[in-house]
Scaffold this active site. Structure first.
Site, PDB file in Angstrom:
ATOM      1  N   GLU A  25       0.813  -1.205  -0.014  1.00 27.29           N
ATOM      2  CA  GLU A  25      -0.044  -0.018  -0.172  1.00 27.29           C
ATOM      3  C   GLU A  25       0.898   1.193  -0.034  1.00 27.29           C
ATOM      4  O   GLU A  25       2.189   1.427   0.333  1.00 27.29           O
ATOM      5  CB  GLU A  25      -1.122  -0.031   1.469  1.00 27.29           C
ATOM      6  CG  GLU A  25      -0.158  -0.009   2.481  1.00 27.29           C
ATOM      7  CD  GLU A  25      -1.124   0.719   3.533  1.00 27.29           C
ATOM      8  OE1 GLU A  25      -1.597   1.807   3.444  1.00 27.29           O
ATOM      9  OE2 GLU A  25      -1.214   0.046   4.572  1.00 27.29           O
ATOM     10  N   LYS A  87      -5.517  10.880   0.820  1.00 19.89           N
ATOM     11  CA  LYS A  87      -5.498   9.537   1.489  1.00 19.89           C
ATOM     12  C   LYS A  87      -6.879   8.967   0.808  1.00 19.89           C
ATOM     13  O   LYS A  87      -7.904   9.304   0.838  1.00 19.89           O
ATOM     14  CB  LYS A  87      -5.692   9.435   2.979  1.00 19.89           C
ATOM     15  CG  LYS A  87      -5.860   8.203   3.740  1.00 19.89           C
ATOM     16  CD  LYS A  87      -5.888   8.485   5.011  1.00 19.89           C
ATOM     17  CE  LYS A  87      -6.797   7.355   5.953  1.00 19.89           C
ATOM     18  NZ  LYS A  87      -7.081   7.527   7.307  1.00 19.89           N
ATOM     19  N   VAL A 107      -5.357   0.413   2.956  1.00 22.57           N
ATOM     20  CA  VAL A 107      -5.612  -1.336   3.040  1.00 22.57           C
ATOM     21  C   VAL A 107      -6.964  -1.528   2.043  1.00 22.57           C
ATOM     22  O   VAL A 107      -6.889  -2.188   1.176  1.00 22.57           O
ATOM     23  CB  VAL A 107      -5.874  -1.813   4.204  1.00 22.57           C
ATOM     24  CG1 VAL A 107      -6.301  -3.024   4.250  1.00 22.57           C
ATOM     25  CG2 VAL A 107      -4.655  -1.661   5.012  1.00 22.57           C
ATOM     26  N   ASP A 139     -16.850   5.810  14.234  1.00 24.71           N
ATOM     27  CA  ASP A 139     -15.559   5.529  13.458  1.00 24.71           C
ATOM     28  C   ASP A 139     -15.178   4.237  13.168  1.00 24.71           C
ATOM     29  O   ASP A 139     -14.615   3.552  14.110  1.00 24.71           O
ATOM     30  CB  ASP A 139     -14.350   6.459  14.082  1.00 24.71           C
ATOM     31  CG  ASP A 139     -13.415   6.555  13.008  1.00 24.71           C
ATOM     32  OD1 ASP A 139     -13.296   5.998  12.082  1.00 24.71           O
ATOM     33  OD2 ASP A 139     -12.359   7.621  13.366  1.00 24.71           O
ATOM     34  N   SER A 141     -13.044   1.862  10.521  1.00 28.89           N
ATOM     35  CA  SER A 141     -12.406   1.942   8.974  1.00 28.89           C
ATOM     36  C   SER A 141     -12.957   0.863   7.926  1.00 28.89           C
ATOM     37  O   SER A 141     -13.520  -0.081   8.211  1.00 28.89           O
ATOM     38  CB  SER A 141     -11.068   1.249   9.443  1.00 28.89           C
ATOM     39  OG  SER A 141     -10.311   1.223   8.133  1.00 28.89           O
ATOM     40  N   ALA A 142     -13.000   1.535   6.682  1.00 29.14           N
ATOM     41  CA  ALA A 142     -13.662   0.870   5.640  1.00 29.14           C
ATOM     42  C   ALA A 142     -13.058  -0.354   5.212  1.00 29.14           C
ATOM     43  O   ALA A 142     -13.173  -1.226   4.780  1.00 29.14           O
ATOM     44  CB  ALA A 142     -13.626   1.850   4.432  1.00 29.14           C
ATOM     45  N   ASP A 143     -11.537  -0.435   6.033  1.00 26.57           N
ATOM     46  CA  ASP A 143     -10.809  -1.648   5.723  1.00 26.57           C
ATOM     47  C   ASP A 143     -11.798  -2.900   6.108  1.00 26.57           C
ATOM     48  O   ASP A 143     -11.403  -3.941   5.497  1.00 26.57           O
ATOM     49  CB  ASP A 143      -9.322  -1.484   6.732  1.00 26.57           C
ATOM     50  CG  ASP A 143      -8.617  -0.379   6.222  1.00 26.57           C
ATOM     51  OD1 ASP A 143      -8.510   0.172   5.152  1.00 26.57           O
ATOM     52  OD2 ASP A 143      -7.471  -0.307   6.821  1.00 26.57           O
ATOM     53  N   LYS A 160      -3.158  -1.491  15.860  1.00 23.92           N
ATOM     54  CA  LYS A 160      -2.541  -0.820  16.924  1.00 23.92           C
ATOM     55  C   LYS A 160      -3.429  -0.592  17.806  1.00 23.92           C
ATOM     56  O   LYS A 160      -4.874  -0.352  17.667  1.00 23.92           O
ATOM     57  CB  LYS A 160      -1.998   0.501  16.469  1.00 23.92           C
ATOM     58  CG  LYS A 160      -0.893   0.626  15.553  1.00 23.92           C
ATOM     59  CD  LYS A 160      -0.436   2.167  15.406  1.00 23.92           C
ATOM     60  CE  LYS A 160       1.048   1.995  14.560  1.00 23.92           C
ATOM     61  NZ  LYS A 160       0.935   2.095  13.297  1.00 23.92           N
TER      62      LYS A 160
HETATM   63  N1  PSU Z   1      -2.536   1.714  10.696  1.00 22.80           N
HETATM   64  C1  PSU Z   1      -1.356   1.696  10.778  1.00 22.80           C
HETATM   65  N2  PSU Z   1      -0.505   2.282   9.846  1.00 22.80           N
HETATM   66  C2  PSU Z   1      -1.219   2.779   8.704  1.00 22.80           C
HETATM   67  C3  PSU Z   1      -2.389   2.749   8.773  1.00 22.80           C
HETATM   68  C4  PSU Z   1      -3.273   2.133   9.644  1.00 22.80           C
HETATM   69  O1  PSU Z   1      -0.712   1.325  11.796  1.00 22.80           O
HETATM   70  O2  PSU Z   1      -0.295   3.184   7.659  1.00 22.80           O
HETATM   71  C5  PSU Z   1      -3.220   3.278   7.533  1.00 22.80           C
HETATM   72  C6  PSU Z   1      -3.623   2.078   6.552  1.00 22.80           C
HETATM   73  O3  PSU Z   1      -3.298   2.668   5.143  1.00 22.80           O
HETATM   74  C7  PSU Z   1      -5.125   2.049   6.631  1.00 22.80           C
HETATM   75  C8  PSU Z   1      -5.549   3.197   7.012  1.00 22.80           C
HETATM   76  O4  PSU Z   1      -5.720   1.230   5.646  1.00 22.80           O
HETATM   77  O5  PSU Z   1      -4.567   3.690   7.732  1.00 22.80           O
HETATM   78  C9  PSU Z   1      -6.818   3.053   7.795  1.00 22.80           C
HETATM   79  O6  PSU Z   1      -7.263   4.513   7.997  1.00 22.80           O
HETATM   80  P1  PSU Z   1      -8.683   4.831   8.433  1.00 22.80           P
HETATM   81  O7  PSU Z   1      -8.597   4.496   9.901  1.00 22.80           O
HETATM   82  O8  PSU Z   1      -8.905   6.111   8.223  1.00 22.80           O
HETATM   83  O9  PSU Z   1      -9.723   3.798   7.831  1.00 22.80           O
HETATM   84 MN    MN Z   2     -11.975   6.223  10.157  1.00 27.76          MN
END
Ligand code: PSU
Ligand code: MN
Length: 303
Positions: A25, A87, A107, A139, A141-143, A160
């Site tokens: 990524e 992003k 991701v 909140d 994540s879309a992941d 994390k």
């Molecule tokens: N967690 C990490 N390092 C990262 C990310 C998450 O420890 O770099 C990044 C990844 O690209 C992940 C994104 O897909 O943050 C998730 O963002 P959000 O929580 O806004 O969905």
């Molecule tokens: Mn988010």
């Protein structure tokens, strides 16, 4: 092939000949680590993939094109621009493509583009998940949705504890995503090897991972597979040190009203600042460790 997708020649050739490819990524480059360590790490990750017998395909959106396989110059550009690059999550892809813009893939979007290109496996550091306090902020994540719908294996070091790991596992269960511990029965917590939460299954070799993934694909199931690979013992952080930094970063994010797509990058950057860079070294080492496992698994998948 999708008309918006460009494969680097080396990636196209490997895929055509059934040789192993590992996706990587780019949000981790532009939003996950500071320059120049981000670029150095991205290059070292690519080298690690090659040393273990696979071809790296770092993914990003450049000038509105979906790219699988970047040049050194493109990686350097994404790393230098840092948080100035958008992003790109699922909701951003069409807008970036239509406007001919650049985006660092999370991701989620890395899985989407990898799947479009025909790449089965993807290595990263940590995934997004259910944030602490999500019961009021929503909140999430879309992941997690993407893992529930796109058939790509994601190799990470867990998540994390900026996240609620228990709720993240519940969400993955709802979405039908198998969470596999590599050489462990416990979910690793990124900087540390243990989280106190169990995984669904354990695998002890790349061949075992490959056979699980092949079975899932052959069953015609939608959705991905999450492989969680603990950070090597010698690079793991002291739990009290990292927990204190995370708690402080979380407090500051609430005080400053950080929200939406800014939350994760804010927390990642603050944790690095608060730990004086020692967490960055751990972060780099765990990504290399994941790249090694993903490349070995990609080799097995091609057998
Ligand atoms: N967690 C990490 N390092 C990262 C990310 C998450 O420890 O770099 C990044 C990844 O690209 C992940 C994104 O897909 O943050 C998730 O963002 P959000 O929580 O806004 O969905
Ligand atoms: Mn988010």
């Amino acid at each position: 092939m999708n008309k918006y997708l460009d494969l680097a020649p080396e990636v196209a050739e490997a895929l055509e000949n059934g040789r192993p490819v590992v996706a990587l990524e780019s949000t981790i480059i532009s939003h996950g680590m500071p320059y120049p360590k981000n670029v150095e790490t991205a290059m070292l990750v690519e080298k690690t993939i090659r040393d273990n017998g696979a071809v790296p395909a770092t993914i990003a959106v450049i000038g509105g094109r979906l790219k699988a396989g970047l040049s050194r110059e493109e990686i350097e550009y994404l790393g230098k621009a840092g948080r100035a690059v958008a992003k790109a999550s699922r909701r951003d892809l069409a807008a970036l493509v239509a406007a001919g813009k650049d985006g660092a893939t999370t991701v989620t979007t890395t899985m989407i583009i990898a799947h479009m290109a025909g790449i089965d496996i993807f290595a990263t550091g940590g995934i997004g998940g259910v944030h602490r306090g999500a019961e009021t902020t929503m909140d999430i994540s879309a992941d997690l949705e993407e893992l529930g719908s796109t058939p790509v294996m994601v190799v990470c070091a867990g998540a994390k504890s900026i996240l609620d790991l228990g709720l993240t596992l519940e969400y993955l269960e709802t979405k039908g995503v198998p969470v596999i511990g590599y050489g462990t029965d416990e979910l690793p917590a990124f900087y540390t090897r243990q989280s106190g939460f169990g995984v669904d299954y354990r695998a002890d070799s790349p061949a075992q991972l490959a056979s699980m993934f092949s079975a899932q694909k052959e069953l015609g199931m939608k959705g991905g597979m999450l492989v969680t690979n603990p950070i090597p013992e010698e690079y793991a952080m002291d739990k009290a040190v990292i927990d204190a930094a995370i708690e402080q970063a979380l407090r500051e994010s609430v005080e400053q009203g950080v929200h939406g797509k800014e939350t994760t990058p804010f927390l990642l950057a603050r944790v690095v600042e608060l730990t004086g860079g020692s967490s960055l070294e751990s972060n780099i080492q765990l990504v290399l460790n994941n790249a090694t496992l993903a490349a070995k698994t990609a080799v097995e998948l091609c057998k």
